[in-house]
Write a protein that holds these residues in place. Structure first.
Motif, PDB file in Angstrom:
ATOM      1  N   LEU A  87       0.819  -1.208   0.000  1.00 47.16           N
ATOM      2  CA  LEU A  87       0.000   0.000   0.000  1.00 47.16           C
ATOM      3  C   LEU A  87       0.858   1.265   0.000  1.00 47.16           C
ATOM      4  N   ARG A  88       2.112   1.143   0.426  1.00 40.73           N
ATOM      5  CA  ARG A  88       2.999   2.308   0.422  1.00 40.73           C
ATOM      6  C   ARG A  88       3.579   2.583  -0.961  1.00 40.73           C
ATOM      7  N   ARG A  89       3.776   1.490  -1.733  1.00 38.60           N
ATOM      8  CA  ARG A  89       4.450   1.637  -3.017  1.00 38.60           C
ATOM      9  C   ARG A  89       3.912   0.613  -4.015  1.00 38.60           C
ATOM     10  N   PRO A  90       2.633   0.716  -4.376  1.00 37.43           N
ATOM     11  CA  PRO A  90       2.054  -0.253  -5.319  1.00 37.43           C
ATOM     12  C   PRO A  90       2.732  -0.160  -6.674  1.00 37.43           C
ATOM     13  N   ALA A  91       2.899  -1.317  -7.331  1.00 33.82           N
ATOM     14  CA  ALA A  91       3.659  -1.322  -8.589  1.00 33.82           C
ATOM     15  C   ALA A  91       3.098  -2.241  -9.654  1.00 33.82           C
ATOM     16  N   ILE A  92       2.212  -3.172  -9.299  1.00 34.19           N
ATOM     17  CA  ILE A  92       1.753  -4.139 -10.291  1.00 34.19           C
ATOM     18  C   ILE A  92       1.017  -3.455 -11.432  1.00 34.19           C
ATOM     19  N   HIS A  93       0.271  -2.390 -11.137  1.00 37.89           N
ATOM     20  CA  HIS A  93      -0.451  -1.701 -12.216  1.00 37.89           C
ATOM     21  C   HIS A  93       0.516  -1.140 -13.252  1.00 37.89           C
ATOM     22  N   LYS A  94       1.723  -0.735 -12.795  1.00 39.78           N
ATOM     23  CA  LYS A  94       2.727  -0.240 -13.743  1.00 39.78           C
ATOM     24  C   LYS A  94       3.256  -1.380 -14.612  1.00 39.78           C
ATOM     25  N   SER A  95       3.453  -2.547 -13.994  1.00 47.62           N
ATOM     26  CA  SER A  95       3.927  -3.698 -14.763  1.00 47.62           C
ATOM     27  C   SER A  95       2.921  -4.118 -15.818  1.00 47.62           C
ATOM     28  N   LEU A  96       1.629  -3.922 -15.531  1.00 45.46           N
ATOM     29  CA  LEU A  96       0.580  -4.290 -16.472  1.00 45.46           C
ATOM     30  C   LEU A  96       0.249  -3.160 -17.445  1.00 45.46           C
ATOM     31  N   VAL A 113      -8.788   4.172  -8.341  1.00 48.04           N
ATOM     32  CA  VAL A 113      -9.185   3.430  -7.146  1.00 48.04           C
ATOM     33  C   VAL A 113      -8.392   2.138  -7.082  1.00 48.04           C
ATOM     34  N   GLY A 114      -7.852   1.832  -5.906  1.00 47.79           N
ATOM     35  CA  GLY A 114      -7.104   0.601  -5.715  1.00 47.79           C
ATOM     36  C   GLY A 114      -7.400   0.005  -4.353  1.00 47.79           C
ATOM     37  N   LEU A 115      -6.593  -0.951  -3.954  1.00 46.35           N
ATOM     38  CA  LEU A 115      -6.808  -1.627  -2.676  1.00 46.35           C
ATOM     39  C   LEU A 115      -6.763  -0.647  -1.507  1.00 46.35           C
ATOM     40  N   LEU A 116      -5.867   0.333  -1.560  1.00 47.61           N
ATOM     41  CA  LEU A 116      -5.762   1.324  -0.485  1.00 47.61           C
ATOM     42  C   LEU A 116      -7.094   2.037  -0.280  1.00 47.61           C
ATOM     43  N   GLU A 117      -7.679   2.542  -1.359  1.00 50.88           N
ATOM     44  CA  GLU A 117      -8.937   3.292  -1.255  1.00 50.88           C
ATOM     45  C   GLU A 117     -10.077   2.397  -0.768  1.00 50.88           C
ATOM     46  N   TYR A 118     -10.061   1.144  -1.217  1.00 44.39           N
ATOM     47  CA  TYR A 118     -11.108   0.213  -0.784  1.00 44.39           C
ATOM     48  C   TYR A 118     -11.019  -0.047   0.716  1.00 44.39           C
ATOM     49  N   SER A 166       0.420   5.384  -0.404  1.00 37.62           N
ATOM     50  CA  SER A 166       0.003   6.027   0.833  1.00 37.62           C
ATOM     51  C   SER A 166       1.169   6.770   1.463  1.00 37.62           C
ATOM     52  N   ASN A 167       0.882   7.955   1.981  1.00 32.81           N
ATOM     53  CA  ASN A 167       1.895   8.736   2.693  1.00 32.81           C
ATOM     54  C   ASN A 167       1.706   8.653   4.195  1.00 32.81           C
ATOM     55  N   THR A 168       0.824   7.768   4.641  1.00 27.79           N
ATOM     56  CA  THR A 168       0.576   7.560   6.068  1.00 27.79           C
ATOM     57  C   THR A 168       0.715   6.074   6.375  1.00 27.79           C
ATOM     58  N   PRO A 169       0.896   5.702   7.643  1.00 27.05           N
ATOM     59  CA  PRO A 169       1.017   4.280   7.993  1.00 27.05           C
ATOM     60  C   PRO A 169      -0.204   3.496   7.529  1.00 27.05           C
TER      61      PRO A 169
END
Length: 249
Positions: free
Chosen positions: A93-102, A108-113, A144-147
């Motif tokens: 959640l701090r540094r999602p990257a799979i969407h870039k690979s795809l 909207v992603g897992l963080l927002e959900y 995310s910029n927060t814990p």
């Protein structure tokens, strides 16, 4: 093996599609064979049998940039290509990257959900299908910029994993590295097996020992930890050195 990417290729995981007979693709299939052996007896799962509960594989490492995301996606593709219903979840959640690979973007992603900024119907919109292989991927979007540990330990995340294991044969969690971020220690409780990645000739032994010690305390006692040496230079791979090109020429 270390994979030099052709121009325009976003991830080594694309080799499973564009070069299925390559040394890299064969190495990923070999990894899958080893994981499958250890998953038998965990999560009521065998690769040759349909089960009521899918297995959860956690892909982890000590520090960043060891190749977790590429291997999580590559493994997901090879499981899907074998006919198994497979879901890869971007749990960083701090540094999602799979969407870039795809090569996809989403607001909207897992963080927002998990944070409650998206309704339950939005969950379906953040699960992308890899048309080439049939793999399903639950994406992240903004970092995310927060814990984020409170989101990983929430009932919403626990409910999501339960639903995933009911609907998929195998669920692969692409997690943040253990030493800089605490989230992976909480994610370990869900794992039926952990694939622990160490980058060849880069990761300090002290970092590996520290990460493994923390993981041992966090995971369930019966969960196996499977070590993977990643990005091994050509000439250092005992298989590739002798047999490189044997099946491709």
């Amino acid at each position: 093996p270390l994979q030099r990417l052709p121009a325009g290729m976003a991830s080594p995981a694309d080799m499973l599609i564009s070069a299925p007979m390559s040394q890299f693709s064969e190495a990923v299939r070999r990894i899958r064979a080893g994981i499958s052996k250890h998953l038998r007896g965990f999560g009521n799962w065998t690769e040759s049998d349909t089960s009521p509960k899918g297995a959860v594989l956690m892909v982890s490492s000590s520090v960043p940039d060891e190749g977790k995301t590429s291997l999580a996606l590559a493994l997901g593709r090879t499981y899907a290509q074998s006919g198994m219903k497979t879901l890869v979840v971007d749990c960083d959640l701090r540094r999602p990257a799979i969407h870039k690979s795809l090569g996809v973007e989403s607001d909207v992603g897992l963080l927002e959900y998990l944070a409650g900024r998206a309704d339950s119907e939005a969950l379906a919109s953040i699960i992308q299908r890899d048309e080439e292989t049939g793999l399903s991927v639950l994406l992240g979007s903004k970092r995310s910029n927060t814990p984020t540990d409170q989101l990983i330990t929430s009932t919403a995340f626990s409910r999501l994993i339960r639903a995933a294991t009911k609907n998929f044969d195998i669920v692969i969690l692409d997690t943040p590295p253990l030493l800089p971020v605490v989230d992976g220690l909480y994610l370990a409780q869900y794992a039926d097996a952990v694939l622990y990645i160490v980058r060849w000739s880069q990761t300090a032994q002290a970092a590996v020992r520290s990460g493994l010690a923390q993981l041992e305390q966090a995971k369930r006692p019966e969960t196996p930890v499977l070590m993977l040496l990643n990005q091994v230079a050509k000439g250092q791979n005992q298989y590739g050195r002798n047999y490189d090109g044997y099946y491709n020429e």
